[in-house]
Write a protein that holds these residues in place. Structure first.
Motif, mmCIF file in Angstrom:
data_model
loop_
_atom_site.group_PDB
_atom_site.id
_atom_site.type_symbol
_atom_site.label_atom_id
_atom_site.label_comp_id
_atom_site.label_asym_id
_atom_site.label_seq_id
_atom_site.Cartn_x
_atom_site.Cartn_y
_atom_site.Cartn_z
ATOM 1 N N PRO A 114 0.831 -1.216 0.000
ATOM 2 C CA PRO A 114 0.000 0.000 0.000
ATOM 3 C C PRO A 114 0.858 1.254 0.000
ATOM 4 N N CYS A 115 0.310 2.326 -0.512
ATOM 5 C CA CYS A 115 0.930 3.656 -0.448
ATOM 6 C C CYS A 115 2.069 3.886 -1.435
ATOM 7 N N THR A 116 2.325 2.944 -2.347
ATOM 8 C CA THR A 116 3.379 3.164 -3.340
ATOM 9 C C THR A 116 3.068 4.416 -4.153
ATOM 10 N N CYS A 117 4.088 5.219 -4.385
ATOM 11 C CA CYS A 117 3.871 6.496 -5.064
ATOM 12 C C CYS A 117 3.413 6.284 -6.503
ATOM 13 N N PRO A 118 2.615 7.214 -7.037
ATOM 14 C CA PRO A 118 2.179 7.126 -8.435
ATOM 15 C C PRO A 118 3.376 7.187 -9.378
ATOM 16 N N GLU A 119 3.251 6.585 -10.540
ATOM 17 C CA GLU A 119 4.348 6.584 -11.507
ATOM 18 C C GLU A 119 4.782 8.001 -11.856
ATOM 19 N N SER A 120 3.849 8.911 -11.901
ATOM 20 C CA SER A 120 4.163 10.293 -12.270
ATOM 21 C C SER A 120 5.033 10.999 -11.227
ATOM 22 N N GLU A 121 5.144 10.400 -10.028
ATOM 23 C CA GLU A 121 5.903 11.047 -8.951
ATOM 24 C C GLU A 121 7.208 10.339 -8.614
ATOM 25 N N THR A 122 7.521 9.257 -9.320
ATOM 26 C CA THR A 122 8.722 8.477 -8.984
ATOM 27 C C THR A 122 9.977 9.323 -8.986
ATOM 28 N N ASP A 123 10.115 10.208 -9.971
ATOM 29 C CA ASP A 123 11.335 10.999 -10.101
ATOM 30 C C ASP A 123 11.499 12.024 -8.980
ATOM 31 N N LYS A 124 10.469 12.197 -8.152
ATOM 32 C CA LYS A 124 10.578 13.110 -7.021
ATOM 33 C C LYS A 124 11.248 12.433 -5.825
ATOM 34 N N TYR A 125 11.413 11.100 -5.923
ATOM 35 C CA TYR A 125 11.983 10.316 -4.832
ATOM 36 C C TYR A 125 13.453 10.002 -5.100
ATOM 37 N N LEU A 126 14.279 10.173 -4.082
ATOM 38 C CA LEU A 126 15.678 9.771 -4.182
ATOM 39 C C LEU A 126 15.786 8.254 -4.132
ATOM 40 N N PHE A 127 14.945 7.627 -3.284
ATOM 41 C CA PHE A 127 14.989 6.169 -3.117
ATOM 42 C C PHE A 127 13.761 5.513 -3.745
ATOM 43 N N TRP A 128 14.001 4.356 -4.340
ATOM 44 C CA TRP A 128 12.900 3.568 -4.901
ATOM 45 C C TRP A 128 12.253 2.711 -3.808
ATOM 46 N N ASP A 129 13.082 1.927 -3.084
ATOM 47 C CA ASP A 129 12.592 1.173 -1.932
ATOM 48 C C ASP A 129 13.414 1.609 -0.728
ATOM 49 N N SER A 130 13.424 0.854 0.340
ATOM 50 C CA SER A 130 14.093 1.332 1.557
ATOM 51 C C SER A 130 15.620 1.181 1.515
ATOM 52 N N PHE A 131 16.145 0.650 0.423
ATOM 53 C CA PHE A 131 17.595 0.511 0.281
ATOM 54 C C PHE A 131 18.140 1.128 -0.998
ATOM 55 N N HIS A 132 17.369 1.037 -2.087
ATOM 56 C CA HIS A 132 17.910 1.316 -3.416
ATOM 57 C C HIS A 132 17.372 2.602 -4.018
ATOM 58 N N PRO A 133 18.238 3.398 -4.611
ATOM 59 C CA PRO A 133 17.798 4.633 -5.265
ATOM 60 C C PRO A 133 16.916 4.375 -6.492
ATOM 61 N N THR A 134 16.245 5.431 -6.919
ATOM 62 C CA THR A 134 15.484 5.379 -8.157
ATOM 63 C C THR A 134 16.440 5.434 -9.343
ATOM 64 N N GLU A 135 15.934 5.102 -10.511
ATOM 65 C CA GLU A 135 16.763 5.177 -11.722
ATOM 66 C C GLU A 135 17.329 6.585 -11.908
ATOM 67 N N ARG A 136 16.503 7.592 -11.680
ATOM 68 C CA ARG A 136 16.971 8.971 -11.853
ATOM 69 C C ARG A 136 18.105 9.286 -10.883
#
Length: 360
Positions: A316-338
């Motif tokens: 639950p609560c996973t961010c919308p795809e349109s907001e992924t690039d606003k996050y430094l981290f993708w999950d609790s360990f790994h950064p986003t692609e950006r």
């Protein structure tokens, strides 16, 4: 002999240039890229293992080609892919253990990395993944396959002239030492760091013995600031955990010093230490300056503890795809692609030192 090796290398590079790819037709900077380590550079080797440390399911890969989860621990491409791309070798670096690996994949490089592993063999045993030493055995098998495809002389040149990238140690410090406390019965922090650096040094020496001459070893990020660390030990405000960061800094300093000495000791080698700690600290402390609105939580689920199997399509609560690039981290360990892309772009000049001749 040197002239013959140079001729072989030119032939290899001409063959690679002739292969149609999505990359620029400029000459590749190296024949291949070979990568070792953990989830930061694993592009899918754990898919063949019975382990909980996997990422071959949604929402992992939701921004990858074809929106496919491939075993990469992010929403898209990983540092392995990005390094291969900026070296103009290929767009994606396949995992060595993929069942559909082709001869061309072997010639231009693969990732041997296994998420959850570390320099400490206990780390891989806990996670039930390939150890760093298993990855060296894969490299030996890889060379035998390369010899069968291209011949002994060409295989030797490919391995000698190609960067061997190593990223490991995070799971040792966080999981094996601080989270499970298994190593605290035997080591204090300085002695465990020394133990890890000894193992990292042995790993690099073994790569050298296998024919590698261009070796790039990444230092670790601020482990006390990844979302999981904040959740476990950051208190009610989920602050960065200074104890974890201090251990990371000590590891990075000792590793850097040891690699400098290896450059002296190992004749003909070009061994580079790449620092990423300060880059990621800057992204965390000045997130908005880089376009990040959230730097303490991941996009997946609540972002506080989800990773691997706990980061799934039902979280639950996973961010919308349109907001992924606003996050430094993708999950609790790994950064986003950006975020990965920003880091790899920032260290390109450090990385390219692996191609410079000693004394330049």
């Amino acid at each position: 002999m040197d002239q013959m090796n140079s001729i072989l290398l030119c032939i290899i590079l001409l063959i690679l240039i002739a292969v149609p790819t999505a990359l620029s037709q400029e000459r590749p900077m190296a024949p291949a890229l070979l990568v070792f380590g953990d989830s930061i550079v694993d592009t899918g080797n754990n898919n063949v293992l019975i382990t909980s440390v996997r990422a071959d399911f949604p929402p992992y890969g939701r921004d990858f080609q074809g929106r496919q989860p491939t075993g990469r621990f992010s929403n898209g491409r990983m540092p392995s892919d990005m390094i291969a791309s900026f070296l103009r070798i290929k767009d994606l670096l396949p995992p060595y253990r993929t069942p559909d690996l082709e001869d061309r994949d072997l010639i231009t490089g693969v990732s041997f990395a296994s998420a959850g592993t570390g320099y400490d063999n206990l780390t891989a045993e806990i996670a039930k993944v390939f150890s760093m030493w298993d990855q060296l055995e894969m490299h030996k098998e890889y060379k035998r396959k390369l010899v069968a495809i291209a011949g002994e002389a060409t295989a030797t040149v490919i391995i000698r002239e190609s960067p061997h990238v190593v990223f490991s140690g995070s799971n040792d410090i966080l999981a094996t030492y601080f989270f499970t406390t298994l190593r605290q019965k035997t080591f204090d922090v300085p002695s465990y760091i020394n133990y890890l650096v000894d193992a990292a040094t042995d790993f690099v020496k073994e790569l050298y013995s296998l024919g590698a001459r261009r070796i790039v070893v990444f230092g670790l990020p601020p482990l006390g600031c990844v979302p999981m660390s904040r959740t476990v030990s950051g208190g009610k405000n989920r602050d960065c955990v200074e104890t974890y960061n201090q251990a990371t800094v000590l590891f990075n300093l000792e590793l850097s010093d040891r690699l400098k000495q290896l450059n002296v000791d190992l004749s003909g080698s070009r061994i580079i230490y790449v620092s990423i700690f300060d880059i990621i600290v800057d992204l965390i402390q000045h997130g908005p300056d880089h376009g990040f609105e959230e730097t303490s939580r991941g996009c997946c689920g609540t972002g506080e503890f989800e990773a691997s199997i706990s980061c799934n399509e039902f979280s639950p609560c996973t961010c919308p795809e349109s907001e992924t690039d606003k996050y430094l981290f993708w999950d609790s360990f790994h950064p986003t692609e950006r975020a990965f892309n920003i880091v790899i772009t920032a260290v390109q000049s450090q990385f390219l030192n692996v191609f410079r001749i000693q004394g330049e």
